[in-house]
Design a protein around this motif. Structure first.
Motif, PDB file in Angstrom:
ATOM      1  N   MET A   1     -26.062 -11.550  20.391  1.00 30.32           N
ATOM      2  CA  MET A   1     -24.920 -12.618  20.831  1.00 30.32           C
ATOM      3  C   MET A   1     -24.282 -13.304  19.725  1.00 30.32           C
ATOM      4  SD  MET A   1     -23.342 -14.240  23.371  1.00 30.32           S
ATOM      5  CE  MET A   1     -23.931 -14.439  24.813  1.00 30.32           C
ATOM      6  N   VAL A   2     -23.005 -13.397  19.885  1.00 32.09           N
ATOM      7  CA  VAL A   2     -22.005 -14.105  18.904  1.00 32.09           C
ATOM      8  C   VAL A   2     -21.354 -15.280  19.519  1.00 32.09           C
ATOM      9  CG1 VAL A   2     -20.219 -14.127  17.274  1.00 32.09           C
ATOM     10  CG2 VAL A   2     -21.605 -12.199  17.511  1.00 32.09           C
ATOM     11  N   TRP A   3     -21.925 -16.367  19.305  1.00 38.69           N
ATOM     12  CA  TRP A   3     -21.281 -17.815  19.880  1.00 38.69           C
ATOM     13  C   TRP A   3     -20.247 -18.161  19.197  1.00 38.69           C
ATOM     14  CZ3 TRP A   3     -22.415 -19.580  24.370  1.00 38.69           C
ATOM     15  CH2 TRP A   3     -22.186 -20.802  24.518  1.00 38.69           C
ATOM     16  N   ALA A   4     -19.020 -17.933  19.564  1.00 37.54           N
ATOM     17  CA  ALA A   4     -18.012 -18.839  18.803  1.00 37.54           C
ATOM     18  C   ALA A   4     -17.149 -20.003  19.485  1.00 37.54           C
ATOM     19  CB  ALA A   4     -16.724 -17.509  19.010  1.00 37.54           C
ATOM     20  N   LEU A   5     -17.910 -20.581  20.357  1.00 38.20           N
ATOM     21  CA  LEU A   5     -17.609 -21.861  20.983  1.00 38.20           C
ATOM     22  C   LEU A   5     -17.710 -23.016  20.048  1.00 38.20           C
ATOM     23  CD1 LEU A   5     -18.224 -21.413  24.594  1.00 38.20           C
ATOM     24  CD2 LEU A   5     -16.111 -21.254  23.571  1.00 38.20           C
ATOM     25  N   PRO A   6     -17.106 -24.002  19.863  1.00 37.06           N
ATOM     26  CA  PRO A   6     -17.392 -25.225  19.236  1.00 37.06           C
ATOM     27  C   PRO A   6     -18.368 -26.061  19.645  1.00 37.06           C
ATOM     28  CG  PRO A   6     -15.246 -25.615  20.473  1.00 37.06           C
ATOM     29  CD  PRO A   6     -15.808 -24.346  20.566  1.00 37.06           C
ATOM     30  N   VAL A   7     -19.031 -25.963  20.723  1.00 37.38           N
ATOM     31  CA  VAL A   7     -20.067 -26.862  21.342  1.00 37.38           C
ATOM     32  C   VAL A   7     -21.170 -25.759  22.092  1.00 37.38           C
ATOM     33  CG1 VAL A   7     -18.390 -28.412  22.116  1.00 37.38           C
ATOM     34  CG2 VAL A   7     -19.069 -26.591  23.646  1.00 37.38           C
ATOM     35  N   ALA A  21     -33.835  -9.910  19.772  1.00 42.32           N
ATOM     36  CA  ALA A  21     -32.375  -9.922  19.899  1.00 42.32           C
ATOM     37  C   ALA A  21     -31.878 -11.118  19.034  1.00 42.32           C
ATOM     38  CB  ALA A  21     -31.865 -10.372  21.385  1.00 42.32           C
ATOM     39  N   ARG A  22     -30.546 -10.918  18.341  1.00 38.80           N
ATOM     40  CA  ARG A  22     -30.246 -11.726  17.674  1.00 38.80           C
ATOM     41  C   ARG A  22     -28.991 -12.671  18.083  1.00 38.80           C
ATOM     42  NH1 ARG A  22     -31.306 -10.516  11.869  1.00 38.80           N
ATOM     43  NH2 ARG A  22     -33.216  -9.219  12.217  1.00 38.80           N
ATOM     44  N   TRP A  23     -28.936 -14.016  17.676  1.00 42.17           N
ATOM     45  CA  TRP A  23     -27.858 -14.918  18.208  1.00 42.17           C
ATOM     46  C   TRP A  23     -27.324 -15.552  16.899  1.00 42.17           C
ATOM     47  CZ3 TRP A  23     -26.737 -17.083  23.018  1.00 42.17           C
ATOM     48  CH2 TRP A  23     -25.899 -18.278  23.106  1.00 42.17           C
ATOM     49  N   LEU A  24     -26.059 -15.293  16.582  1.00 39.75           N
ATOM     50  CA  LEU A  24     -25.373 -15.828  15.447  1.00 39.75           C
ATOM     51  C   LEU A  24     -24.322 -16.937  16.093  1.00 39.75           C
ATOM     52  CD1 LEU A  24     -24.494 -15.681  12.564  1.00 39.75           C
ATOM     53  CD2 LEU A  24     -22.865 -14.027  13.104  1.00 39.75           C
ATOM     54  N   ASP A  25     -24.693 -18.104  15.623  1.00 34.48           N
ATOM     55  CA  ASP A  25     -23.651 -19.113  15.986  1.00 34.48           C
ATOM     56  C   ASP A  25     -22.768 -19.445  14.991  1.00 34.48           C
ATOM     57  OD1 ASP A  25     -22.609 -21.566  16.615  1.00 34.48           O
ATOM     58  OD2 ASP A  25     -24.633 -22.343  17.099  1.00 34.48           O
ATOM     59  N   LEU A  26     -21.493 -19.007  15.085  1.00 31.13           N
ATOM     60  CA  LEU A  26     -20.460 -19.054  14.004  1.00 31.13           C
ATOM     61  C   LEU A  26     -20.347 -20.567  13.626  1.00 31.13           C
ATOM     62  CD1 LEU A  26     -17.954 -16.476  15.421  1.00 31.13           C
ATOM     63  CD2 LEU A  26     -19.650 -16.052  13.689  1.00 31.13           C
ATOM     64  N   ARG A  27     -20.633 -21.395  13.967  1.00 27.62           N
ATOM     65  CA  ARG A  27     -20.575 -22.923  13.370  1.00 27.62           C
ATOM     66  C   ARG A  27     -21.604 -22.828  12.423  1.00 27.62           C
ATOM     67  NH1 ARG A  27     -22.029 -26.300  18.392  1.00 27.62           N
ATOM     68  NH2 ARG A  27     -23.486 -24.608  18.724  1.00 27.62           N
ATOM     69  N   TYR A  28     -21.401 -23.549  11.242  1.00 26.56           N
ATOM     70  CA  TYR A  28     -22.214 -23.706  10.192  1.00 26.56           C
ATOM     71  C   TYR A  28     -22.711 -25.140   9.974  1.00 26.56           C
ATOM     72  CZ  TYR A  28     -17.853 -24.486   8.061  1.00 26.56           C
ATOM     73  OH  TYR A  28     -16.506 -25.268   7.624  1.00 26.56           O
ATOM     74  N   GLY A  29     -23.847 -25.444   9.023  1.00 24.24           N
ATOM     75  CA  GLY A  29     -24.423 -26.626   9.021  1.00 24.24           C
ATOM     76  C   GLY A  29     -25.679 -27.055   9.895  1.00 24.24           C
ATOM     77  N   GLY A  30     -26.233 -26.044  10.152  1.00 26.00           N
ATOM     78  CA  GLY A  30     -27.569 -26.235  11.123  1.00 26.00           C
ATOM     79  C   GLY A  30     -27.382 -26.610  12.611  1.00 26.00           C
ATOM     80  N   HIS A  31     -26.434 -25.669  13.104  1.00 21.41           N
ATOM     81  CA  HIS A  31     -26.132 -25.700  14.805  1.00 21.41           C
ATOM     82  C   HIS A  31     -26.567 -24.646  15.539  1.00 21.41           C
ATOM     83  CE1 HIS A  31     -23.558 -29.058  14.277  1.00 21.41           C
ATOM     84  NE2 HIS A  31     -23.117 -28.646  13.109  1.00 21.41           N
ATOM     85  N   PRO A  32     -27.737 -23.684  14.885  1.00 19.03           N
ATOM     86  CA  PRO A  32     -27.862 -22.715  15.813  1.00 19.03           C
ATOM     87  C   PRO A  32     -28.447 -23.254  17.071  1.00 19.03           C
ATOM     88  CG  PRO A  32     -29.030 -22.379  13.781  1.00 19.03           C
ATOM     89  CD  PRO A  32     -28.311 -23.840  13.665  1.00 19.03           C
ATOM     90  N   SER A  33     -28.136 -22.676  18.336  1.00 20.32           N
ATOM     91  CA  SER A  33     -28.511 -23.139  19.662  1.00 20.32           C
ATOM     92  C   SER A  33     -30.110 -23.180  19.795  1.00 20.32           C
ATOM     93  CB  SER A  33     -27.752 -22.515  20.818  1.00 20.32           C
ATOM     94  OG  SER A  33     -28.054 -22.885  21.642  1.00 20.32           O
ATOM     95  N   GLU A  34     -30.491 -24.328  20.303  1.00 18.34           N
ATOM     96  CA  GLU A  34     -31.828 -24.430  20.534  1.00 18.34           C
ATOM     97  C   GLU A  34     -32.206 -23.778  21.962  1.00 18.34           C
ATOM     98  OE1 GLU A  34     -34.233 -25.581  18.562  1.00 18.34           O
ATOM     99  OE2 GLU A  34     -32.951 -25.915  16.989  1.00 18.34           O
ATOM    100  N   ALA A  35     -31.119 -23.709  22.774  1.00 17.07           N
ATOM    101  CA  ALA A  35     -31.283 -23.068  23.863  1.00 17.07           C
ATOM    102  C   ALA A  35     -31.546 -21.677  23.817  1.00 17.07           C
ATOM    103  CB  ALA A  35     -30.005 -23.238  24.903  1.00 17.07           C
ATOM    104  N   ALA A  36     -30.545 -20.960  22.793  1.00 18.65           N
ATOM    105  CA  ALA A  36     -30.806 -19.616  22.300  1.00 18.65           C
ATOM    106  C   ALA A  36     -32.324 -19.378  21.850  1.00 18.65           C
ATOM    107  CB  ALA A  36     -29.846 -19.250  21.393  1.00 18.65           C
ATOM    108  N   ARG A  37     -33.024 -20.209  21.043  1.00 24.66           N
ATOM    109  CA  ARG A  37     -34.080 -19.987  20.552  1.00 24.66           C
ATOM    110  C   ARG A  37     -35.275 -20.102  21.537  1.00 24.66           C
ATOM    111  NH1 ARG A  37     -33.245 -23.415  15.378  1.00 24.66           N
ATOM    112  NH2 ARG A  37     -32.694 -21.686  13.956  1.00 24.66           N
TER     113      ARG A  37
END
Length: 82
Positions: A1-7, A21-37
């Motif tokens: 899953m590629v997450w491209a939303l700013p929130v 399964a992989r989740w790539l949050d396109l935001r940077y600076g430590g924002h990987p979604s805890e919900a995805a984990r």
């Protein structure tokens, strides 16, 4: 899953289809979604993408080629993986 939303939007994250399964949050600076984990994804943020885009821009502007050691050095400074 590629997450491209700013929130974050944890209400739309569904469980990973299979282990690994992989989740790539396109935001940077430590924002990987805890919900995805929590849904079983291996979640990563966009820091590596940010570093590689910066290196590509550097090459375009200066004409000087970069290599993997440049990405590694920048990532180390940011405390992330390249």
């Amino acid at each position: 899953m590629v997450w491209a939303l700013p929130v974050d939007a944890p209400e739309i994250v569904r469980p990973a289809a299979r282990g690994g399964a992989r989740w790539l949050d396109l935001r940077y600076g430590g924002h990987p979604s805890e919900a995805a984990r929590a849904a079983g994804f291996d979640a990563r943020d966009g820091t590596a993408m940010f570093v590689h885009q910066a290196l590509a821009q550097f090459e375009l502007f200066t004409g000087r080629a970069t290599d993997g050691s440049d990405a590694t050095a920048i990532a180390r400074l940011l405390g992330r993986d390249a």
